[in-house]
Design an enzyme around this catalytic site. Structure first.
Site, PDB file in Angstrom:
ATOM      1  N   ASP A  45       0.835  -1.199   0.000  1.00 25.25           N
ATOM      2  CA  ASP A  45       0.000   0.000   0.000  1.00 25.25           C
ATOM      3  C   ASP A  45       0.867   1.246   0.000  1.00 25.25           C
ATOM      4  O   ASP A  45       0.552   2.240  -0.645  1.00 25.25           O
ATOM      5  CB  ASP A  45      -0.894   0.035   1.250  1.00 25.25           C
ATOM      6  CG  ASP A  45      -1.974  -1.024   1.180  1.00 25.25           C
ATOM      7  OD1 ASP A  45      -2.041  -1.730   0.163  1.00 25.25           O
ATOM      8  OD2 ASP A  45      -2.737  -1.131   2.151  1.00 25.25           O
ATOM      9  N   ALA A  46       1.982   1.174   0.750  1.00 23.91           N
ATOM     10  CA  ALA A  46       2.848   2.352   0.845  1.00 23.91           C
ATOM     11  C   ALA A  46       3.438   2.695  -0.527  1.00 23.91           C
ATOM     12  O   ALA A  46       3.476   3.859  -0.933  1.00 23.91           O
ATOM     13  CB  ALA A  46       3.956   2.096   1.854  1.00 23.91           C
ATOM     14  N   LEU A  95     -11.254   8.816   0.441  1.00 28.43           N
ATOM     15  CA  LEU A  95     -10.757   9.871   1.331  1.00 28.43           C
ATOM     16  C   LEU A  95      -9.324  10.213   0.963  1.00 28.43           C
ATOM     17  O   LEU A  95      -8.564   9.335   0.561  1.00 28.43           O
ATOM     18  CB  LEU A  95     -10.768   9.365   2.777  1.00 28.43           C
ATOM     19  CG  LEU A  95     -12.131   9.123   3.417  1.00 28.43           C
ATOM     20  CD1 LEU A  95     -11.966   8.322   4.697  1.00 28.43           C
ATOM     21  CD2 LEU A  95     -12.821  10.447   3.719  1.00 28.43           C
ATOM     22  N   LYS A 128      -9.970   3.011  10.710  1.00 29.22           N
ATOM     23  CA  LYS A 128     -10.110   2.789   9.269  1.00 29.22           C
ATOM     24  C   LYS A 128      -9.974   1.286   9.040  1.00 29.22           C
ATOM     25  O   LYS A 128      -8.873   0.731   9.097  1.00 29.22           O
ATOM     26  CB  LYS A 128      -9.041   3.565   8.506  1.00 29.22           C
ATOM     27  CG  LYS A 128      -9.226   3.472   6.996  1.00 29.22           C
ATOM     28  CD  LYS A 128      -8.305   4.443   6.290  1.00 29.22           C
ATOM     29  CE  LYS A 128      -8.537   4.500   4.804  1.00 29.22           C
ATOM     30  NZ  LYS A 128      -8.490   3.219   4.126  1.00 29.22           N
ATOM     31  N   ARG A 149     -17.794  -1.302  -4.350  1.00 28.92           N
ATOM     32  CA  ARG A 149     -17.573   0.075  -4.778  1.00 28.92           C
ATOM     33  C   ARG A 149     -17.380   0.198  -6.285  1.00 28.92           C
ATOM     34  O   ARG A 149     -17.832   1.155  -6.892  1.00 28.92           O
ATOM     35  CB  ARG A 149     -16.358   0.658  -4.059  1.00 28.92           C
ATOM     36  CG  ARG A 149     -16.072   2.059  -4.542  1.00 28.92           C
ATOM     37  CD  ARG A 149     -15.216   2.830  -3.597  1.00 28.92           C
ATOM     38  NE  ARG A 149     -13.852   2.349  -3.589  1.00 28.92           N
ATOM     39  CZ  ARG A 149     -12.870   2.953  -2.945  1.00 28.92           C
ATOM     40  NH1 ARG A 149     -13.133   4.032  -2.241  1.00 28.92           N
ATOM     41  NH2 ARG A 149     -11.660   2.489  -2.982  1.00 28.92           N
ATOM     42  N   GLU A 186     -17.714  -1.577   5.780  1.00 23.67           N
ATOM     43  CA  GLU A 186     -16.587  -2.386   5.342  1.00 23.67           C
ATOM     44  C   GLU A 186     -16.856  -3.857   5.639  1.00 23.67           C
ATOM     45  O   GLU A 186     -17.183  -4.210   6.775  1.00 23.67           O
ATOM     46  CB  GLU A 186     -15.339  -1.906   6.106  1.00 23.67           C
ATOM     47  CG  GLU A 186     -14.053  -2.137   5.401  1.00 23.67           C
ATOM     48  CD  GLU A 186     -13.738  -1.040   4.356  1.00 23.67           C
ATOM     49  OE1 GLU A 186     -14.581  -0.154   4.125  1.00 23.67           O
ATOM     50  OE2 GLU A 186     -12.644  -1.125   3.773  1.00 23.67           O
ATOM     51  N   CYS A 450      17.379 -26.469 -14.069  1.00 22.36           N
ATOM     52  CA  CYS A 450      17.495 -26.177 -12.633  1.00 22.36           C
ATOM     53  C   CYS A 450      16.155 -26.507 -11.990  1.00 22.36           C
ATOM     54  O   CYS A 450      15.140 -25.940 -12.362  1.00 22.36           O
ATOM     55  CB  CYS A 450      17.853 -24.709 -12.423  1.00 22.36           C
ATOM     56  SG  CYS A 450      17.544 -24.114 -10.740  1.00 22.36           S
TER      57      CYS A 450
HETATM   58  S1  IVH Z   1     -15.937   7.027   5.346  1.00 25.32           S
HETATM   59  C1  IVH Z   1     -16.168   9.654   1.120  1.00 25.32           C
HETATM   60  N1  IVH Z   1     -15.184   5.606   7.397  1.00 25.32           N
HETATM   61  O1  IVH Z   1     -11.588   3.834   3.568  1.00 25.32           O
HETATM   62  C2  IVH Z   1     -15.685   8.373   1.677  1.00 25.32           C
HETATM   63  N2  IVH Z   1     -14.332   4.976   5.273  1.00 25.32           N
HETATM   64  O2  IVH Z   1     -10.326   5.946   1.565  1.00 25.32           O
HETATM   65  C3  IVH Z   1     -16.251   8.123   3.037  1.00 25.32           C
HETATM   66  N3  IVH Z   1     -12.913   2.983   5.324  1.00 25.32           N
HETATM   67  O3  IVH Z   1     -13.669   3.821   0.761  1.00 25.32           O
HETATM   68  C4  IVH Z   1     -15.702   6.901   3.632  1.00 25.32           C
HETATM   69  N4  IVH Z   1     -13.062   2.611   7.471  1.00 25.32           N
HETATM   70  O4  IVH Z   1     -13.460   1.669   2.154  1.00 25.32           O
HETATM   71  C5  IVH Z   1     -15.074   5.766   6.065  1.00 25.32           C
HETATM   72  N5  IVH Z   1     -14.665   4.441   9.320  1.00 25.32           N
HETATM   73  C6  IVH Z   1     -14.550   4.593   8.004  1.00 25.32           C
HETATM   74  C7  IVH Z   1     -13.784   3.724   7.211  1.00 25.32           C
HETATM   75  C8  IVH Z   1     -13.692   3.955   5.840  1.00 25.32           C
HETATM   76  C9  IVH Z   1     -12.550   2.173   6.332  1.00 25.32           C
HETATM   77  C10 IVH Z   1     -12.474   2.806   3.926  1.00 25.32           C
HETATM   78  C11 IVH Z   1     -13.590   2.829   2.926  1.00 25.32           C
HETATM   79  C12 IVH Z   1     -13.331   4.039   2.080  1.00 25.32           C
HETATM   80  C13 IVH Z   1     -11.860   4.243   2.263  1.00 25.32           C
HETATM   81  C14 IVH Z   1     -11.553   5.719   2.112  1.00 25.32           C
END
Ligand code: IVH
Length: 697
Positions: A45-46, A95, A128, A149, A186, A450
């Site tokens: 991811d990084a 985000l 998250k 998504r 999620e 090999c």
């Molecule tokens: S809110 C406008 N809350 O992170 C987007 N997202 O980069 C609002 N995610 O697509 C998303 N935990 O898959 C939100 N507590 C949380 C989250 C969360 C994981 C994921 C989600 C989102 C991505 C955002």
């Protein structure tokens, strides 16, 4: 060329920026497909974030160079075709990321600047969750549809699969829910469930998942919901999309309501005030992380008041009211017990660190890559050293450095072997680049002779994106190879002759042998691109294989051309060079591969076992056959990918830029410089509707 990729952004010339943005768009798109569609990422991811970050920085410096297909304008990847499309009532956006306390301070400052506020703002701070996001539509409190998504606008219909997830209510509890609401959250797998799933897959000779997130994604995107039902998927709700009426005034209130309607919500979520609150919540979450039992990769900060969220709105693909504060990669200390050499498919020798097992972020790590001899020298890592290990939520952990104070007196320096550890003991050669310079990669020169390379080749051959043969995992390949039954890909298709011997093996019952042999038979008919990719020729990845399949159309034509390329027949080399995205590295690799008698024999032997399907011939009888088309601006009736696929199906070539070679430009709203160039060059320009009319013929 590489300089454009590595140079600091502020030193790039405009031409280099164009090249770098083109490279990044392709690279990121390829990673998106691996991540979102194939659940099989190949970078951390990084590293992925770093690519996106570089793309964003270059675009910020050269705003006029932002490409129509820029990764910054896209969320996720196009959906696969296995599931029906579902248009989200409200797009599922993403985000922006924050990586430091300073970033969090800046986020709060930006919010207050935008709203012209002096007082401290209330935020929610939520874990998250590292899973896959899902949107679930309820009408009159009843679950009617669930979607992944996808590209943010249109996702995949996974209703039947989501219905099997116990934690997701089929009917909303409590009261106060809007008549129509898309609940977002999620889908994820806990650490224990993940470990059990992988152990079962390993025992059954199936492929294992790299991490809980991929396992959750792979489990949710099963064609057969009965398979999903057996996976212990879990869910946290944290947001919503389309609603028929407002139901809350703050994010915090909304979370409590979601809970009262029967959804799990994260117990660690907090409502905090001001920047101090944001920072403290991050520390709390860092401390809670190891005990959670599921992966989180950061903290999501959201402005609590929904009317303020409304005012803050969105910038392109991400809201101004929220940000994802990511955790740094996780680290741990452990002891380096030994260094082994792993020989890959192309003979590249990679030193692998064998470590005293240590838990990093909930996962037990026993191995880490040391990349190459130079890396070992750079780290000055010795056997017996205590090392600092990093795991970035992905596949292969890395060693960052040693702890010099803890070096035992008898620590032993490592000497890179001069011969391959395989029984052939072939001499190790250093790879050279096109210009003749030696690279850091050392190779075994034994090729198929090999045994390590042979096994790596076979692993590649059966892998998901090549022949995709279920039931032939690492263990089975090794075992069958040891027994002398599997020496080349063609032998896989002769395994049925060994049915009795297979049945006599421990742990191979009637059913597993039947499944294995059926799995193999199912792949006897194979598409030309998978056939080419499965050969495992250096530099011939999936995309190149598809291009070659389209270009040669039949297996016979492909093989005949390869023989001529190997003999450096100028016409054959030119023909290959003319194919889209194919250049010197591919040509050299193909020539080297097919110049070897044993490779040619291996391929012929394999082909005799198979029915290789012809690639779809480019159409010649359509209105756009043979034309070069450029799509620009916004398309309203189809996605860019759909448009490209459709044009290619009809025999057209799709290009990203307008030049004298362009025959048609299809322009939607917002088309800019390409339209101008088309006008200057006198190229025919069509609207999307005119294009659709033309291709409808
Ligand atoms: S809110 C406008 N809350 O992170 C987007 N997202 O980069 C609002 N995610 O697509 C998303 N935990 O898959 C939100 N507590 C949380 C989250 C969360 C994981 C994921 C989600 C989102 C991505 C955002």
């Amino acid at each position: 060329m590489d300089s454009a990729r590595a140079k600091p952004v502020d030193q790039l010339t405009e031409a280099e920026a164009v090249e770098a943005l083109t490279f990044l768009a392709d690279e990121i798109a390829a990673h998106d497909i691996r991540y979102y569609q194939q659940d099989e990422p190949s970078i951390s991811d990084a590293d992925y974030d770093a690519l996106k970050q570089r793309n964003a920085e270059i675009e910020a410096r050269f705003p006029h160079l932002v490409r129509d297909n820029s990764p910054s304008l896209r969320v996720g990847a196009a959906r696969s075709e296995q599931f029906a499309p579902v248009e989200h009532g409200v797009p599922m956006l993403s985000l922006d990321n924050a990586f430091s306390d300073e970033d969090a301070v800046e986020f709060d400052a930006r919010v207050r600047r935008f709203l012209k506020l002096d007082e401290a703002v209330a935020y929610t701070a939520e874990p998250k969750i590292d899973g896959l996001s899902c949107s679930i539509r309820y009408e009159n409190g009843v679950l009617v549809r669930a979607a992944t998504r996808g590209d943010g606008r249109v996702g995949e219909d996974v209703t039947a699969n989501v219905r099997t997830v116990g934690e997701i209510p089929k009917r909303l509890a409590g009261k106060g829910w809007p008549e129509v609401i898309e609940i977002r959250g999620e889908v994820y797998l806990g650490h224990e469930e993940f470990a059990a799933l992988n152990a079962a897959a390993e025992a059954a000779g199936q492929k294992t998942y790299a991490n809980p997130r991929n396992a959750a994604a792979g489990s949710l995107r099963q064609i057969d919901p009965k398979v999903t039902a057996q996976r212990p998927l879990r869910f946290f709700a944290y947001a919503w999309g389309l609603v028929s009426e407002p139901f809350a005034t703050s994010q915090w209130e909304a979370l409590q309501l979601l809970k009262s309607w029967g959804f799990p919500t994260t117990p660690e979520s907090q409502c905090v005030t001001g920047v101090e609150g944001l920072l403290a919540a991050y520390r709390d979450m860092e401390a809670a992380r190891p005990k959670l039992g599921y992966d989180i990769d950061g903290v999501v900060y959201k402005v609590d008041r929904l009317d303020w969220q409304q005012r803050l709105g969105f910038v392109s693909r991400a809201p101004r009211w929220g940000v994802a504060r990511k955790f740094p990669a996780q680290q741990a200390r452990t002891v380096l017990e030994a260094i082994d050499i792993q020989v890959g498919r192309t003979g590249a020798m990679t030193p692998v660190a064998r470590l005293t097992p240590v838990t990093v972020g909930g996962v037990v790590v026993t191995n880490a890559t040391l990349h190459n001899a130079d890396e070992i020298a750079r780290l000055d890592v010795r056997i017996g050293d205590t090392v600092i290990l990093q795991r970035a939520g992905d596949v292969i952990p890395q060693i960052l450095g040693v702890v010099p104070e803890e070096r035992p007196k008898d620590a032993v320096s490592y000497e890179f072997p001069h011969v391959c550890p395989c029984p052939l003991h072939t001499e190790v050669v250093r790879e050279t680049t096109a210009s003749g310079a030696e690279t850091v990669v050392r190779r075994c020169s034994g090729e198929f002779a090999c045994p390590f390379q042979k096994l790596a080749h076979l692993r590649h051959f059966v892998s998901r994106r090549a022949f995709d043969i279920e039931g032939l995992g690492e263990k089975q390949l090794t075992l069958f190879n040891e027994r002398g039954w599997l020496n080349s890909p063609a032998d896989i298709f002769r395994l049925h002759e060994k049915r009795e011997e297979l049945l006599a093996l421990e742990r191979f019952g009637e059913t597993s042998v039947k499944n294995l042999l059926e799995g193999i038979e199912a792949r006897r008919t194979i598409s030309l691109d998978r056939f080419i990719y499965g050969l495992g020729i250096r530099h011939i990845g999936e995309t190149t294989a598809v291009v070659m399949a389209r270009g040669y159309h039949t297996a016979d034509a492909f093989l005949e051309a390869m023989d001529r390329v190997a003999a450096r027949d100028p016409e054959a080399v030119q023909e290959l060079d003319d194919m889209d995205q194919i250049g010197g590295a591919v040509i050299d690799a193909a020539a080297a591969f097919f110049a070897e008698d044993h490779n040619r024999a291996m391929v012929q032997d394999l082909k005799a076992q198979l029915a290789v399907q012809d690639a779809e011939a480019p159409k010649t009888d359509t209105a756009v056959a043979g034309k070069t088309v450029v799509f620009t601006g916004a398309l309203e009736k189809m996605t860019r990918d759909e448009a490209k696929a459709q044009a290619e199906r009809l025999g057209a070539k799709v290009s990203g830029s307008v030049s004298k070679k362009t025959d048609l430009v299809v322009a939607g709203p917002g088309a800019g410089s390409k339209l101008k160039t088309a006008a200057e060059l006198g190229i025919q320009v069509l609207t999307e509707d005119e294009w659709l009319e033309l291709v409808a013929g």
